[in-house]
Design a protein around this motif. Structure first.
Motif, mmCIF file in Angstrom:
data_model
loop_
_atom_site.group_PDB
_atom_site.id
_atom_site.type_symbol
_atom_site.label_atom_id
_atom_site.label_comp_id
_atom_site.label_asym_id
_atom_site.label_seq_id
_atom_site.Cartn_x
_atom_site.Cartn_y
_atom_site.Cartn_z
ATOM 1 N N UNK A 104 -29.851 122.711 9.503
ATOM 2 C CA UNK A 104 -29.947 123.429 10.828
ATOM 3 C C UNK A 104 -31.183 124.378 10.851
ATOM 4 N N UNK A 105 -32.013 124.652 11.883
ATOM 5 C CA UNK A 105 -32.827 125.817 11.770
ATOM 6 C C UNK A 105 -32.011 127.087 12.116
ATOM 7 N N UNK A 106 -32.509 128.162 11.220
ATOM 8 C CA UNK A 106 -32.243 129.457 11.481
ATOM 9 C C UNK A 106 -33.090 130.552 12.080
ATOM 10 N N UNK A 107 -32.485 131.731 12.152
ATOM 11 C CA UNK A 107 -33.377 132.688 13.019
ATOM 12 C C UNK A 107 -34.762 132.871 12.547
ATOM 13 N N UNK A 108 -34.831 132.938 11.008
ATOM 14 C CA UNK A 108 -36.312 132.901 10.589
ATOM 15 C C UNK A 108 -37.313 132.041 11.244
ATOM 16 N N UNK A 109 -36.799 130.786 11.853
ATOM 17 C CA UNK A 109 -37.905 130.175 12.378
ATOM 18 C C UNK A 109 -38.747 131.240 13.324
ATOM 19 N N UNK A 110 -38.518 132.073 14.275
ATOM 20 C CA UNK A 110 -39.151 132.952 14.789
ATOM 21 C C UNK A 110 -39.233 134.315 14.305
ATOM 22 N N UNK A 111 -38.522 134.738 13.498
ATOM 23 C CA UNK A 111 -38.323 135.933 12.988
ATOM 24 C C UNK A 111 -38.756 136.208 11.636
ATOM 25 N N UNK A 112 -39.593 135.609 11.042
ATOM 26 C CA UNK A 112 -40.255 135.815 9.889
ATOM 27 C C UNK A 112 -41.550 135.212 9.751
ATOM 28 N N UNK A 113 -42.378 135.802 8.736
ATOM 29 C CA UNK A 113 -43.925 135.305 8.862
ATOM 30 C C UNK A 113 -44.288 135.489 7.350
ATOM 31 N N UNK A 114 -44.811 134.268 6.800
ATOM 32 C CA UNK A 114 -45.590 134.456 5.526
ATOM 33 C C UNK A 114 -46.870 135.263 5.704
ATOM 34 N N UNK A 115 -46.899 136.312 4.996
ATOM 35 C CA UNK A 115 -48.354 137.010 5.232
ATOM 36 C C UNK A 115 -48.929 137.408 3.794
ATOM 37 N N UNK A 116 -49.950 136.676 3.679
ATOM 38 C CA UNK A 116 -50.511 136.654 2.272
ATOM 39 C C UNK A 116 -49.737 135.691 1.372
ATOM 40 N N UNK A 117 -49.020 136.255 0.411
ATOM 41 C CA UNK A 117 -48.229 135.282 -0.505
ATOM 42 C C UNK A 117 -46.881 135.731 -0.249
ATOM 43 N N UNK A 118 -46.555 136.566 0.598
ATOM 44 C CA UNK A 118 -45.088 137.171 0.789
ATOM 45 C C UNK A 118 -44.517 136.834 1.986
#
Length: 463
Positions: A104-118
């Motif tokens: 299932x999708x979780x909250x990090x679908x919208x609330x996390x971002x890969x920035x550079x390699x992190x």
């Protein structure tokens, strides 16, 4: 009559006229303070685990079929183990109500971002793409599941609610531009299909929701600790936990299931309040930043707050007449009267920890912690850099931040590097002439010199 008397009478008459005229004028709008409300608390460690491993959604794609379609994840950003080791950070493996393991999708679908390699957990995602009507994809997935479930009716049943709901709401979530979010629209569409008291699904929507899909930029989670209200116009009042549960409307079956999720939400909120923004990764010019701090205190602090050990945040709603930014978000997404009535008379507003929606004709002036990493700017993501936020003449009408499918960050202007096409074209070009996508308003930085803006940006890197 003496001349002095005549002059006095005339002056008195003019004062009377002026007083009458002023009394008939509408009082100029002014910022509105948002008072605090009590919040529940819990265990932050349990809250984090619930966000990345919890079963707040209980219907999705059967686990083995998901791996068949998408393969195993190789990034392992969250370093999860067991079944979650094989799937991306923004999905979770859980047991459906019938015991079948689903993804299932979780909250990090919208609330996390890969920035550079992190992976930056809590940073609003700018990688989402709502520009396609996914109904055809959901239909294809339904047919695919029926074919490859091998006659195992339990697997299809475990996916049925997810397919039913996404098929119903997908056509109403299409945006014009990649990177903007339709989450506010999603909440309204889900409410239209849910009974407000029981939360049970209705195939026929009971609310009439306007057709327009108004874009938003996802705010950073770490800002929540300073705010007395949620969302861009501060209309989320009372228990924040109830608003955090909005995604549960995607597959929830009834209030009994919602109550189980709600018992975990105080842990989630407590974890969110521990989040801090990442530090600017390069050296900051200290003399410039010092001058910029003075400028910030002079021009920005009254609305956006002060920073450092003695800092404070004023929690002010700024009327549209003052800030001047695109009004369609607060006037549309945040003021559907049917949705507001639904919410304020629903399960979410009941019990010992109620939540309420209180509309406002304007927007909250947000905290600016970690602002260097939160491009694009404004509530609709219409401005690509801080440089353009502080100089409205630099804001492009059309801009494209994609180089292929990648974006490059500009650490000097602070924001995205972009090109400026002569005309709109495709979903990669942000078109500020579209309703809800406007980049106007917030012109307070225009009175600064170019050097002062550079100093101010240098200070903003330190927040």
């Amino acid at each position: 009559m003496k001349r002095s008397v005549v002059i006095g009478v005339a002056f008195t008459f003019l004062l009377f006229i002026l007083s009458a005229w002023l009394s008939g004028m509408k009082e100029a709008p002014s910022p509105v303070y948002i008072p605090p409300s009590g919040q529940r608390s819990g265990d932050p460690g349990l809250g984090y685990r619930y966000v990345v491993e919890g079963d707040y959604l209980k219907s999705g794609i059967p686990y083995d079929l998901y791996l068949m379609a998408y393969g195993k994840d190789k990034k392992h950003y969250l370093q999860r183990d067991s079944l979650n080791e094989n799937i991306p950070y923004n999905f979770t493996a859980v047991k459906a109500s019938n015991g079948v393991v689903v993804v299932v999708p979780n909250c990090l679908q919208c609330h996390a971002q890969v920035f550079g390699d992190k992976l930056i957990v809590g940073l609003g995602s700018t990688d989402v793409d709502f520009t396609h009507n996914e109904r055809s994809g959901v239909t294809a997935m339904r047919n695919w599941l029926k074919t490859f479930s091998g006659g195992h009716s339990g697997k299809y049943e475990a996916a049925a609610d997810f397919i039913k709901v996404t098929s119903a709401v997908a056509p109403g979530l299409v945006t014009h531009v990649r990177g903007v979010n339709a989450a506010d629209r999603l909440a309204a569409l889900l409410a239209a299909h849910r009974d407000p008291v029981t939360l049970r699904w209705k195939d026929t929507p009971a609310l009439e929701i306007p057709d327009a899909v108004i874009p938003t930029d996802v705010p950073a989670w770490w800002l929540l600790k300073k705010k007395h209200a949620m969302f861009y116009n501060g209309f989320g009042r009372g228990d924040f936990g109830k608003f955090l549960m909005a995604s549960n409307l995607l597959t929830v079956t009834d209030t009994a299931e919602a109550n189980v999720v709600d018992r975990n939400i105080p842990n989630v909120l407590s974890w969110l309040l521990t989040l801090e923004p990442p530090k600017y990764p390069y050296p900051v010019d200290k003399p410039k930043a010092t001058r910029g701090k003075y400028l910030f205190e002079t021009y920005c602090e009254n609305c956006h707050g002060s920073y450092g050990p003695q800092g404070g945040y004023p929690n002010l709603l700024i009327p549209e007449a003052i800030v001047g930014t695109d009004s369609l978000l607060y006037a549309s997404n945040f003021q559907y009267p049917q949705f507001i009535d639904w919410f304020n008379n629903s399960w979410f507003s009941s019990g010992p920890y109620p939540a309420q929606l209180t509309p406002f004709n304007g927007y909250i002036a947000p905290p600016l912690d970690g602002i260097w990493i939160t491009a694009p700017y404004f509530h609709n993501g219409s401005v690509p850099t801080l440089e353009a936020v502080l100089n409205s003449k630099e804001r492009p009408v059309y801009w494209n931040r994609y180089q292929g499918n990648k974006t490059v960050y500009d650490y000097d202007a602070v924001g995205f590097r972009y090109t400026t096409p002569d005309k709109p074209g495709g979903s990669s070009v942000y078109n500020t002439t579209l309703p809800g996508y406007g980049n106007y308003g917030h012109t307070f930085g225009d009175e600064l010199t170019a050097g002062e803006r550079k100093d101010l940006i240098e200070y903003l890197k330190t927040l």
